[in-house]
Design a protein around this motif. Structure first.
Motif, short mmCIF file in Angstrom:
data_model
loop_
_atom_site.label_atom_id
_atom_site.label_comp_id
_atom_site.label_asym_id
_atom_site.label_seq_id
_atom_site.Cartn_x
_atom_site.Cartn_y
_atom_site.Cartn_z
N PHE A 47 62.32 -34.96 16.32
CA PHE A 47 63.01 -35.19 15.01
C PHE A 47 62.29 -35.77 13.40
N LEU A 48 61.53 -36.32 13.80
CA LEU A 48 60.70 -37.45 12.35
C LEU A 48 59.88 -36.56 12.42
N ARG A 49 58.90 -35.67 13.02
CA ARG A 49 58.31 -34.97 12.66
C ARG A 49 58.59 -33.71 11.49
N ALA A 89 54.80 -51.87 3.66
CA ALA A 89 54.75 -53.26 4.13
C ALA A 89 55.69 -53.24 5.53
N PHE A 90 56.90 -52.99 5.07
CA PHE A 90 58.13 -53.81 5.62
C PHE A 90 57.63 -52.78 7.47
N TYR A 91 57.41 -51.39 7.46
CA TYR A 91 57.26 -51.05 8.87
C TYR A 91 55.76 -51.25 9.85
N ASP A 117 56.24 -43.26 13.23
CA ASP A 117 56.48 -42.09 12.80
C ASP A 117 57.05 -42.18 11.34
N ILE A 118 58.20 -42.94 10.92
CA ILE A 118 58.59 -43.78 10.01
C ILE A 118 57.65 -43.59 9.17
N GLU A 158 56.38 -43.69 5.48
CA GLU A 158 56.47 -43.98 4.15
C GLU A 158 54.89 -44.24 3.55
N ILE A 159 54.30 -44.63 4.59
CA ILE A 159 52.65 -45.03 3.66
C ILE A 159 52.12 -42.92 3.07
#
Length: 243
Positions: A28-30, A86-88, A109-110, A114-115
């Motif tokens: 799903f994330l890819r 930064a959070f993840y 993956d998330i 975000e990066i």
């Protein structure tokens, strides 16, 4: 991770690598990472912000300027992506108790998305003649990174806030290329929000992300920054964002 200054210590992913990567349907994330061309940013319900930098009720007050025009909008998104990245990064660095291999993979993956978002906005701002805001200071002291409920609850709040931020300001972009790419990114953020909901509760992927008319909920920059203020200690002035 209280009052820590964000540093680009993660493995860097270029904007080009993220936006041009082929769709991988194995997860799903890819798929989400590739984005979907042609996504329209929802502007329904957006109103001009009556930001007053001297009003203490704003929760953030006067601060650094985001620039003007498209640069201001890009810098606004850049600040939010710095917060999420930064959070993840912290979530993966200090896994919560009982984090499974599947959860680790999905959250990584998330993090990588975000990066990639962060690096895209940084490059786009510079390429458009602007100055990317940097050294954003975050405060995650209210988050218990050892608790699954605390981490996923915060992730849900961040993802929902990000989607509402894009929907509340993305449509103001004048550069058609930036608008298209922002549309791709907000579609990824919406998939993040849905996945986090599924991790918290099965079959809850839609939740309260839309209003009674099935229109995405949107927030003005002033509203978004006020909500994010407990986590972003750097003062940001959204008054130059086009309305």
């Amino acid at each position: 991770m209280e009052n820590s200054t964000i540093k680009n210590q993660e493995a860097s992913l270029s904007a080009g690598e993220f936006l041009e990567k082929k769709v991988q349907r194995r997860s799903f994330l890819r798929y989400a990472g590739a984005g979907a061309a042609g996504v329209v940013l929802v502007a329904a319900g957006c109103k001009q912000s009556n930001y007053n930098p001297d009003d203490p009720e704003n929760g953030f007050g006067p601060g650094i300027s985001l620039g003007t025009g498209d640069v201001a909008i890009l810098n606004y998104a850049y600040a939010l992506e710095q917060l999420e990245a930064a959070f993840y990064t912290q979530v993966i660095a200090t896994p919560f108790t009982g984090m499974t291999a599947v959860e680790t993979s999905l959250l990584k993956d998330i993090r990588d998305h975000e990066i990639a978002h962060r690096e895209f906005f940084k490059a786009a701002i510079a390429a458009n003649g602007g100055t990317p805001i940097k050294n954003l200071t975050v405060d995650f002291s209210s988050i218990n990174f050892s608790s699954r409920a605390s981490v996923l609850g915060t992730a849900k709040a961040f993802e929902d806030l990000g989607v509402s931020a894009y929907d509340g300001a993305g449509y103001l972009l004048q550069n058609a290329t930036f608008l298209l790419l922002a549309g791709k990114i907000v579609s990824v953020e919406a998939r993040h929000a849905a996945l986090i909901r599924e991790m918290l509760e099965t079959n809850s992927f839609l939740g309260d992300q839309v209003d009674s008319s099935s229109v995405n909920i949107s927030r003005t920059p002033a509203q978004v920054l006020a909500i994010a203020a407990p986590f972003i200690k750097t003062k940001i002035d959204p008054s130059t964002i086009p309305a």
